[in-house]
Write an enzyme that holds these catalytic residues in place. Structure first.
Site, short mmCIF file in Angstrom:
data_model
loop_
_atom_site.label_atom_id
_atom_site.label_comp_id
_atom_site.label_asym_id
_atom_site.label_seq_id
_atom_site.Cartn_x
_atom_site.Cartn_y
_atom_site.Cartn_z
N LYS A 220 -16.62 -5.68 -20.54
CA LYS A 220 -16.92 -4.25 -20.72
C LYS A 220 -16.32 -3.73 -22.03
CE LYS A 220 -17.85 0.04 -19.94
NZ LYS A 220 -19.20 0.57 -19.93
N CYS A 274 -16.34 7.11 -23.05
CA CYS A 274 -16.11 5.66 -23.13
C CYS A 274 -15.82 5.14 -24.54
CB CYS A 274 -17.32 4.92 -22.56
SG CYS A 274 -17.56 5.28 -20.81
N1 LIG Z 1 -19.78 8.22 -17.83
C1 LIG Z 1 -20.26 7.06 -18.23
O1 LIG Z 1 -21.32 7.02 -18.85
C2 LIG Z 1 -19.56 5.76 -17.91
C3 LIG Z 1 -20.24 4.57 -18.15
C4 LIG Z 1 -19.61 3.38 -17.87
C5 LIG Z 1 -18.30 3.38 -17.39
N2 LIG Z 1 -17.65 4.54 -17.16
C6 LIG Z 1 -16.28 4.48 -16.62
O2 LIG Z 1 -16.32 4.88 -15.25
C7 LIG Z 1 -15.12 5.59 -14.91
C8 LIG Z 1 -15.49 6.95 -14.36
O3 LIG Z 1 -16.20 7.67 -15.36
P1 LIG Z 1 -17.07 8.95 -15.03
O4 LIG Z 1 -17.81 9.26 -16.27
O5 LIG Z 1 -17.79 8.79 -13.75
O6 LIG Z 1 -15.89 10.02 -14.84
P2 LIG Z 1 -16.03 11.51 -14.28
O7 LIG Z 1 -14.88 12.26 -14.85
O8 LIG Z 1 -17.40 12.02 -14.46
O9 LIG Z 1 -15.82 11.33 -12.72
C9 LIG Z 1 -14.67 10.85 -12.13
C10 LIG Z 1 -14.45 11.61 -10.84
O10 LIG Z 1 -13.29 11.03 -10.21
C11 LIG Z 1 -12.62 12.09 -9.56
N3 LIG Z 1 -11.25 11.65 -9.26
C12 LIG Z 1 -10.20 11.56 -10.10
N4 LIG Z 1 -9.13 11.07 -9.42
C13 LIG Z 1 -9.53 10.86 -8.16
C14 LIG Z 1 -8.88 10.36 -7.00
N5 LIG Z 1 -7.60 9.98 -7.01
N6 LIG Z 1 -9.58 10.30 -5.85
C15 LIG Z 1 -10.88 10.71 -5.81
N7 LIG Z 1 -11.55 11.18 -6.88
C16 LIG Z 1 -10.87 11.24 -8.04
C17 LIG Z 1 -12.72 13.24 -10.53
O11 LIG Z 1 -12.50 14.48 -9.89
C18 LIG Z 1 -14.16 13.08 -11.04
O12 LIG Z 1 -15.08 13.83 -10.27
C19 LIG Z 1 -14.28 5.64 -16.20
O13 LIG Z 1 -13.37 4.60 -16.23
C20 LIG Z 1 -15.33 5.43 -17.29
O14 LIG Z 1 -14.76 4.88 -18.45
C21 LIG Z 1 -18.27 5.73 -17.40
#
Ligand SMILES: NC(=O)c1ccc[n+]([C@@H]2O[C@H](COP(=O)([O-])OP(=O)(O)OC[C@H]3O[C@@H](n4cnc5c(N)ncnc54)[C@H](O)[C@@H]3O)[C@@H](O)[C@H]2O)c1
Length: 457
Positions: A220, A274
């Site tokens: 990744k 990211c």
């Molecule tokens: N957004 C993207 O396009 C993308 C793509 C690939 C990978 N990622 C990775 O995926 C992961 C999540 O990204 P995202 O964009 O979905 O983030 P996001 O901020 O949109 O969502 C994360 C959610 O997790 C919740 N959260 C935080 N702590 C928590 C806990 N202890 N228990 C329950 N919920 C909790 C937050 O309130 C939030 O709603 C990151 O590591 C990111 O790097 C994101």
């Protein structure tokens, strides 16, 4: 394979496995609704009560994934059960998928992950599969996640199963949805990887198994670091072109007629959750190893410099052409999200451009982005188009043609507008001579039809 593992696979096959998803953001909501659509009972957990309230009303807050708006009401309370009660996730689920943030702004943090793991260890996880999808530093699953989960005395791989599977979705990209993006899976041992792969086979067309969790973590980070370095290189080319009086888009067009030249376009910066943090995570994974990491680090520096360069172009227009101090010039920022047709403004270049303009004395800064719902005050489109200088930061479809009759100066941070004396792109000059605008336009059209990768998207 143990009876427990076979039992879990049987439950996946028969769709009787209950899945808990911890973190319902851009990624988690997508994964939850994909699993629910495939017949699994999915319990989604988030600490953000306002998000859960919206979901309980059937409202999809991930605007760029608008197909979820139709699926959510169908799945709600039949196959998908949102809740804030995160401590219940491991009680309810046979499989617990963790997809929480791993950065605060662009600074990596494991705080959310630790909180999520603390919740999961509130219950007996014997016989369950825990999968981490968040992007993390190489070694995190083995050295951070596993010890926390083993705190109660259970052993990963035998008493419970553990896997890492990075998420690759690109919210808003309608041609690459969860189902047609191959899913990489690594387990703490073979059986953990096999159970996780079995689960993902239900929602994606192709699963790629690797031999360890750290390989999957590395994959990744490599993907995003490669993209960041490539974008930095083309941004550097643009900066060089500016010094030498060479139009970068003309040069890129000519270079890309060579079969193995991979074409990216320079822009006013790289944003999102990211791309700014993942190369940092990769570099951190190898700090103190003696490996020279300057390629990754300097790429980050170049990409972080682009919003500054863009703002500085506007400042020099004030001084050299408008002949006024930035404090008495109005600036219109067209676009606040970090990518085209998206509502996501995390680490958006626009925000860094605004910051830089303020540092240089600008006070009349107007912003407009119909996709973005931010806490900063937004203006009307008319107010932005009434500014002395407009800085277009993103090429939303809805922005097409908006600047056609605009009389002031435009800084084109997207390199999608034709350059002129008043339209200043990144590394762009009005074209004269051999390569006419029409050739570049034709090429842009071909590229669009072919769906070529571009740093503008
Ligand atoms: N957004 C993207 O396009 C993308 C793509 C690939 C990978 N990622 C990775 O995926 C992961 C999540 O990204 P995202 O964009 O979905 O983030 P996001 O901020 O949109 O969502 C994360 C959610 O997790 C919740 N959260 C935080 N702590 C928590 C806990 N202890 N228990 C329950 N919920 C909790 C937050 O309130 C939030 O709603 C990151 O590591 C990111 O790097 C994101």
């Amino acid at each position: 394979m143990s009876l427990v593992a076979e039992g879990l696979i049987e439950k996946i096959d028969s769709r009787t496995a209950r899945i808990s998803v911890v973190g319902l953001g851009y990624v988690g909501l997508n994964v939850s609704l994909s699993l629910a659509s495939e017949g699994f009972e999915v319990h989604g957990y988030d600490i953000d009560g306002s998000r859960i309230d919206k979901l309980l009303q059937g409202i999809n807050y991930v605007q760029e994934e608008d197909h979820l708006s139709g699926i959510l009401p169908l799945m709600l309370n039949t196959k998908f059960f949102p809740s804030t009660d995160v401590d219940n996730a491991s009680e309810v689920g046979d499989i617990i998928i963790v997809i929480v943030p791993t950065a605060e702004g662009d600074i990596p943090t494991l705080d959310y992950l630790e909180m999520a793991l603390d919740s999961i260890t509130q219950n007996d996880i014997r016989g369950k599969l825990i999968i981490l999808e968040s992007t993390v530093q190489v070694g995190t699953s083995d050295e951070f996640v596993k010890p926390i989960l083993e705190r109660g005395g259970l052993k990963a791989g035998t008493d419970f199963f553990l896997a890492y599977s990075p998420e690759r979705i690109d919210p808003g990209n309608t041609s690459m949805r969860l189902r047609n993006i191959p899913k990489v899976v690594g387990g703490v041992n073979q059986v953990s990887a096999e159970i996780a792969a079995k689960l993902y086979e239900a929602i994606v067309n192709s699963v790629v198994m690797v031999s360890s969790m750290k390989t999957a973590e590395f994959v990744k980070l490599m993907e995003n670091a490669q993209r960041d370095v490539n974008i930095a290189l083309v941004n550097l080319f643009a900066i060089m072109g500016e010094k030498a009086g060479i139009d970068i888009e003309e040069a890129l067009f000519a270079a890309s007629t060579k079969w193995n030249f991979h074409k990216y376009h320079p822009t006013c910066g790289v944003g999102g959750h990211c791309l700014k943090k993942d190369p940092v995570l990769l570099a951190k994974s190898f700090e103190n190893t003696g490996i020279d990491l300057t390629l990754i680090e300097s790429s980050r520096r170049i990409n972080d410099y682009m919003p500054i360069l863009t703002a500085e172009k506007a400042i020099s227009i004030c001084r050299e052409h408008i002949k006024r101090d930035p404090s008495s010039v109005s600036f219109g920022i067209l676009g606040l999200s970090y990518k085209k047709n998206s509502s996501d403004s995390r680490n958006s270049p626009a925000l860094f451009i605004i910051e830089r303009l303020k540092e240089r004395g600008a006070s009349d800064i107007r912003c407009y982005d119909p996709h973005v719902n931010l806490t900063i005050k937004q203006n009307t489109l008319k107010e932005v188009l009434d500014s002395n200088i407009v800085i277009q930061t993103v090429a939303h479809d809805s922005f097409k043609g908006l600047l056609d009759n605009y009389q002031g100066y435009v800084i084109d941070g997207t390199n999608t507008l034709d350059p002129s004396e008043k339209v200043i792109g990144i590394g762009r000059f009005p074209l004269r001579g051999a390569v006419g605008d029409n050739i570049l336009e034709d090429h842009a059209r071909e590229e669009k039809t072919a769906g070529m990768a571009s740093s503008r998207e």
